[in-house]
Each structure stands twice: as structure tokens, then as C-alpha cells.
Design a protein around this motif. Structure first.
Motif, PDB file in Angstrom:
ATOM      1  N   ASP A 134      39.176  27.811  52.297  1.00  0.00           N
ATOM      2  CA  ASP A 134      37.861  28.200  51.808  1.00  0.00           C
ATOM      3  C   ASP A 134      36.742  27.786  52.763  1.00  0.00           C
ATOM      4  OD1 ASP A 134      39.062  29.182  49.468  1.00  0.00           O
ATOM      5  OD2 ASP A 134      39.077  27.172  48.596  1.00  0.00           O
ATOM      6  N   GLY A 135      37.083  27.382  54.007  1.00  0.00           N
ATOM      7  CA  GLY A 135      36.086  26.900  54.947  1.00  0.00           C
ATOM      8  C   GLY A 135      35.356  28.018  55.666  1.00  0.00           C
ATOM      9  N   LEU A 136      34.381  27.617  56.480  1.00  0.00           N
ATOM     10  CA  LEU A 136      33.573  28.557  57.249  1.00  0.00           C
ATOM     11  C   LEU A 136      34.319  28.980  58.510  1.00  0.00           C
ATOM     12  CD1 LEU A 136      30.108  26.761  56.997  1.00  0.00           C
ATOM     13  CD2 LEU A 136      30.876  28.760  55.704  1.00  0.00           C
ATOM     14  N   PRO A 137      33.928  30.108  59.124  1.00  0.00           N
ATOM     15  CA  PRO A 137      34.546  30.528  60.387  1.00  0.00           C
ATOM     16  C   PRO A 137      34.418  29.453  61.462  1.00  0.00           C
ATOM     17  CG  PRO A 137      33.284  32.320  59.448  1.00  0.00           C
ATOM     18  CD  PRO A 137      32.968  31.108  58.615  1.00  0.00           C
TER      19      PRO A 137
ATOM     20  N   THR B 290      43.337  21.975  61.883  1.00  0.00           N
ATOM     21  CA  THR B 290      43.784  22.356  60.545  1.00  0.00           C
ATOM     22  C   THR B 290      42.557  22.775  59.747  1.00  0.00           C
ATOM     23  OG1 THR B 290      45.655  20.828  60.631  1.00  0.00           O
ATOM     24  CG2 THR B 290      44.998  21.636  58.466  1.00  0.00           C
ATOM     25  N   LEU B 291      42.579  23.992  59.236  1.00  0.00           N
ATOM     26  CA  LEU B 291      41.393  24.566  58.615  1.00  0.00           C
ATOM     27  C   LEU B 291      41.590  24.758  57.124  1.00  0.00           C
ATOM     28  CD1 LEU B 291      40.794  27.392  61.267  1.00  0.00           C
ATOM     29  CD2 LEU B 291      39.922  25.048  61.293  1.00  0.00           C
TER      30      LEU B 291
ATOM     31  N   VAL C 130      46.114  26.989  58.952  1.00  0.00           N
ATOM     32  CA  VAL C 130      45.204  27.321  57.850  1.00  0.00           C
ATOM     33  C   VAL C 130      45.845  26.824  56.564  1.00  0.00           C
ATOM     34  CG1 VAL C 130      44.033  29.161  56.582  1.00  0.00           C
ATOM     35  CG2 VAL C 130      44.312  29.336  59.060  1.00  0.00           C
ATOM     36  N   MET C 131      45.180  25.870  55.908  1.00  0.00           N
ATOM     37  CA  MET C 131      45.690  25.312  54.650  1.00  0.00           C
ATOM     38  C   MET C 131      45.530  26.328  53.525  1.00  0.00           C
ATOM     39  SD  MET C 131      46.669  22.074  55.097  1.00  0.00           S
ATOM     40  CE  MET C 131      46.427  21.270  53.511  1.00  0.00           C
TER      41      MET C 131
END
Length: 401
Positions: A224-227, A220-221, A289-290
Motif C-alpha cells: 500500500d506504499g507510494l511509488p 522491500t516495499l 513487494v510485501m
């Protein structure tokens, strides 16, 4: 009386006598003519030889004699040169193949002299070869080598390190009997007498049938996170990555860019094409993807009069379970402590000045565990007015009349 002409006899010292003839007494006179030799060349090493291209020749030496005092050489192959005058040496490494007849010319005060020799430069045998692929499946069809154009046949195949089962004469690789690994296959031409053997290499890797298993950590990503790159199972490798449904920003190597993706749950597929006799392989992994975590109910507060009780400020988010961390820009307005989590409690305002105080609150949302995505900070203000102050501008406040 004149003695003249060109010498034709061998070199040496010639004594001559001139006698007169007539009716009176005769006279005679003697003289000497010295005939010097022409320039000469004496070979002190083999003039004719054969060598492989890019191999040094045997040094050839000529000694200049007679009246010779200089010598030049013409017709040498590229890479072979001459040096010196007496002796004159020919040496070097021929870089082109062929038969080269060279001429050595000695010159001096009298006639010149020449000598010839032959240098034969043999070409290297052609060892070029390859296989149809550089990678083969252990369960695939045993491959034979493919010779290059003009290759010299009849040589020997070897492989290193040990572990590959290869036929020395034909170069056939028995995949099933060979160990997994990467090998250097070498073909060496036969090179009988008078020819120049050579060798060439080709790298072959023997693998098992491919596996494509992979996962993402975390699965679960945060929006606004990094690749994030895939993590492969032991022995697995990457092929071509795709995702369904549409909306996930993913490269062919499986790198996911959450920021440019639409929030949602996706199935990512890694597909390895059939190759080297091995069948195609594929595997899937789910990833979510959140959405970006935000605050949905911010508004400026007040104004409040100093000494009044404020209303508590609670926050809501687009993602249930979100927690909030807040801080105030001032710690002198009655709010103690001036930072915390959750809601901002009610407090009795303080403003001992004469102008309004505008307090800026910064609130940062964090989505619930286990992902705990941190959202962008949000701000709002709270205005606290001072107590009214009455100022006497004339006369006395206390009077008797």
C-alpha cells in the motif's frame, strides 16, 4: 504681337527689346523674362556602397535644390528607408541580400530631377555544421564535423571551455586526449575581403563508458506504499528498466508502483544501449513487494451482560509477526485503558444504563520490522447489555394479608 514658346536655355534673367519697323517713326519697348531652374539633387555622401546583410548602411544624404520642394525614393532594400525632404536621408539595416539600384526623384514648381545609386547587400557566409552525435565515449572513434548544405569551407574550429583537443582546420575531435565534459564547438567561416563571415555552434559531450548500477531504498516495499524511484550509484545513469518475473508495475524510468504490483520478489534490470562508441551496460537489483497486511480472524463479540468477565480477543494476520494496535470507542464499559497493543485483555463489563452499549473496536495491523507496513484499520463490535430491572406496574411490593 505675341511672345511665346518653351524655355530651353539655362535658368536666369533675360532682358528683351521689341522694336517696330515701318515707314514712320519707330518705337521700342523692353521686358524681362525670368527662367527658374528645375528641381535639383545634390549628393553629399557616397551613393554606392556595400554592406553585409543585417548590418546598418552608411547614411546617404541628398540636398534638394532649384525649385524643388519634395523628394521620394524607390528601389531600396527591405529594412532601409528614407526620411525628410531637404535634406533627404537614406538609412537602415538591410534584411535581404542582393544588389539594389535606387532612384531619388525631386519635384517642385518646375521640372523634376532624378538621381540613382546602388546598395549592395552581401549575404552572410554559411557556417552550418554538426557532428554525427552530441555525445561521444572517450574511448570511441574520433569524429569529424558534417558540413551543412552550401556551407562555406576553409574556416576555423574552436572549442570552449578548455579541455577539448580539436584540430582547428578540420574540426577532428581527439576523444582520447580530451577531458570529460560538455563543450561548445564553434566554426567560423574564413570571410576574406568583400565577404561576410559568420559562425555556428554545436554542443558535444565527452563521457566515459556508461555504468548502470542502482538500487531501491528500501528494497522491500509495502503493497500500500507510494511509488519508489531508483537510486543510482555515483556516475551511473538510467537506461531502460525491466523486471522479471511478470507482476511488477514498473515504468521505463524505473519507478515502481507497489499498489498495482503483485506481491513477490523481482529482479529489476537497468540496460543502457551502446552509443557514442561506448559499449552497452546493464545492472540488476532485487526488490520485494510485501502483500497487504490484514487481520484474518475478526468477528463481533458478545453480547455480554453487565458485570460479567469477557473473553480476551487475540488477532492473527496473513503475515507472521504482525503486531496490532487497537482502541475502543467507549471508556466507560470497564475496559481500562481503552486502547493498547497486542490482544484485548478480558475485563469485567460495566453498563449502568438501561439499554445495550455497542462498543466499536478499531484494530490496525503493522507487519514486522524492518519494513513495518501499516495495514488498513479493521473494526468489530462488542455488545454489553444492562442488568435486568424489575418494575412494579401495580400494587405495592410489600403487603400484609
Amino acid at each position: 504681337f505675341t511672345i511665346q514658346g518653351a524655355t530651353s536655355g539655362p535658368a536666369g534673367v533675360y532682358n528683351y527689346i521689341v522694336n517696330t519697323a515701318g515707314t514712320c517713326a519707330q518705337a521700342s519697348i523692353t521686358g524681362t523674362i525670368t527662367v527658374q531652374p528645375d528641381a535639383s539633387l545634390t549628393l553629399t555622401s557616397p551613393a554606392t556602397q556595400a554592406h553585409c546583410v543585417n548590418s546598418p548602411i552608411d547614411v546617404i544624404t541628398y540636398v534638394v535644390g532649384g525649385t524643388g520642394n519634395a523628394a521620394t525614393v524607390a528601389g531600396l532594400p527591405a529594412g532601409v528607408t528614407y526620411t525628410g525632404t531637404n535634406p533627404l536621408t537614406i538609412s537602415g539595416t538591410a534584411t535581404v541580400s542582393g544588389t539594389f539600384t535606387y532612384t531619388v526623384t525631386a519635384t517642385g514648381t518646375c521640372g523634376s530631377s532624378t538621381a540613382t545609386g546602388t546598395i549592395t547587400v552581401l549575404p552572410m557566409q554559411n557556417a552550418s555544421f554538426s557532428y554525427g552525435s552530441s555525445t561521444y565515449c572517450q574511448t570511441g572513434t574520433n569524429p569529424l564535423p558534417i558540413y551543412g548544405a552550401g556551407a562555406t569551407l576553409g574556416g576555423t574550429f574552436t572549442a570552449s571551455p578548455a579541455g577539448m583537443f580539436i584540430a582547428p582546420a578540420s574540426g577532428l575531435i581527439n576523444l582520447g586526449l580530451s577531458n570529460l565534459g560538455t563543450y561548445t564547438v564553434t566554426y567560423t567561416t574564413p570571410g576574406p575581403a568583400g565577404l561576410c563571415p559568420s559562425s555556428a555552434n554545436f554542443t558535444v559531450t565527452i563521457t566515459t563508458a556508461p555504468t548502470a548500477g542502482f538500487s531501491y531504498t528500501p528494497s522491500t516495499l509495502c503493497k500500500d506504499g507510494l511509488p519508489v524511484s531508483p537510486t543510482f550509484n555515483p556516475g551511473a545513469s538510467g537506461g531502460a528498466f525491466t523486471a522479471t518475473p511478470a507482476g511488477l508495475s514498473i515504468t521505463g524510468l524505473g519507478v515502481i508502483d507497489p499498489l498495482n504490483s503483485t506481491a513477490g520478489t523481482y529482479t529489476v534490470t537497468n540496460t543502457i544501449a551502446a552509443a557514442g562508441g561506448c559499449a552497452a551496460a546493464s545492472a540488476t537489483s532485487n526488490v520485494t513487494v510485501m502483500d497487504s497486511v490484514g487481520i484474518t480472524n475478526l468477528s463481533n463479540q458478545g453480547p455480554y451482560c453487565a458485570g460479567t468477565l469477557t473473553l480476551p480477543v487475540s488477532f492473527t494476520s496473513n503475515i507472521p509477526g504482525t503486531t496490532f494496535a487497537w482502541s475502543a470507542s467507549s471508556s466507560t464499559v470497564g475496559l481500562t485503558p481503552s486502547s493498547g497493543t497486542g490482544s484485548i485483555p478480558s475485563f469485567t463489563t460495566v453498563n449502568n444504563g438501561s439499554t445495550p452499549i455497542v462498543v466499536t473496536f478499531t484494530v490496525t495491523p503493522t507487519s514486522p520490522a524492518p519494513v513495518s507496513c501499516v495495514g488498513s484499520p479493521h473494526t468489530f463490535t462488542m455488545t454489553i447489555n444492562p442488568h435486568p430491572i424489575i418494575t412494579i406496574t401495580s400494587g405495592n411490593a410489600n403487603q400484609s394479608v
